[in-house]
Design a protein around this motif. Structure first.
Motif, PDB file in Angstrom:
ATOM      1  N   THR A 258      -4.833   6.354  -1.680  1.00 27.06           N
ATOM      2  CA  THR A 258      -3.944   5.206  -1.562  1.00 27.06           C
ATOM      3  C   THR A 258      -3.839   4.454  -2.886  1.00 27.06           C
ATOM      4  O   THR A 258      -4.842   4.263  -3.577  1.00 27.06           O
ATOM      5  CB  THR A 258      -4.442   4.250  -0.463  1.00 27.06           C
TER       6      THR A 258
ATOM      7  N   SER B  29       0.840  -1.191   0.000  1.00 26.17           N
ATOM      8  CA  SER B  29       0.000   0.000   0.000  1.00 26.17           C
ATOM      9  C   SER B  29       0.875   1.242   0.000  1.00 26.17           C
ATOM     10  O   SER B  29       1.985   1.235   0.536  1.00 26.17           O
ATOM     11  CB  SER B  29      -0.898   0.028   1.238  1.00 26.17           C
TER      12      SER B  29
ATOM     13  N   LYS C 275       0.206   5.245   0.845  1.00 27.05           N
ATOM     14  CA  LYS C 275      -0.692   6.307   1.294  1.00 27.05           C
ATOM     15  C   LYS C 275      -0.054   7.658   0.995  1.00 27.05           C
ATOM     16  O   LYS C 275       1.087   7.929   1.388  1.00 27.05           O
ATOM     17  CB  LYS C 275      -0.927   6.161   2.799  1.00 27.05           C
TER      18      LYS C 275
ATOM     19  N   TYR D 110      -2.104   0.784  -4.587  1.00 24.57           N
ATOM     20  CA  TYR D 110      -1.775  -0.581  -4.156  1.00 24.57           C
ATOM     21  C   TYR D 110      -0.967  -1.294  -5.238  1.00 24.57           C
ATOM     22  O   TYR D 110      -1.072  -0.986  -6.422  1.00 24.57           O
ATOM     23  CB  TYR D 110      -3.061  -1.380  -3.898  1.00 24.57           C
TER      24      TYR D 110
END
Length: 114
Positions: A75, A19, A21, A77
């Motif tokens: 976010t 991930s 952010k 991924y």
């Protein structure tokens, strides 16, 4: 600023999801990317996704990795499947907009080993 998470140790053939952010505004219009650096090597491109959800992958990860984004969470991924020992590296996230410099996170270690 971007902060990565989700790295770790996984066996060959396994999966991990990283991930990334991002803080600040205008996330939905940014291009998010992933790069990796193995010991002794330069950082190499892994995948990217534009604000219009156009994706691009390195040949070495096509068919195994999937990049995605959730603009409601700021976010991005990286779903990594069928991992191989040669995927072992520090994975870093990047963010950029047209005409701006690309910024990188500190990275997260991914180790593929039995």
């Amino acid at each position: 600023q971007v902060v990565e998470s989700g790295g770790g140790l996984v066996q060959p053939g396994g999966s991990l999801r990283l991930s990334c952010k991002a803080s600040g505004g205008f996330f939905s219009s940014s291009t998010m990317g992933w790069g990796r650096r193995a010991p002794g090597n330069q950082r190499e491109f892994v995948a990217s996704i534009t604000g219009d959800n156009m994706t691009n992958y390195a040949d070495s990860v096509k068919g195994r990795f999937i990049i995605s984004r959730d603009n409601t969470k700021n976010t991005a991924y990286l779903q990594m499947n069928s991992l191989k020992p040669e995927d072992t590296a520090v994975y870093s996230c990047s963010q950029e907009w047209p005409g701006t410099a690309r910024s990188w996170g500190q990275g997260t270690q991914v180790t593929v080993s039995s």
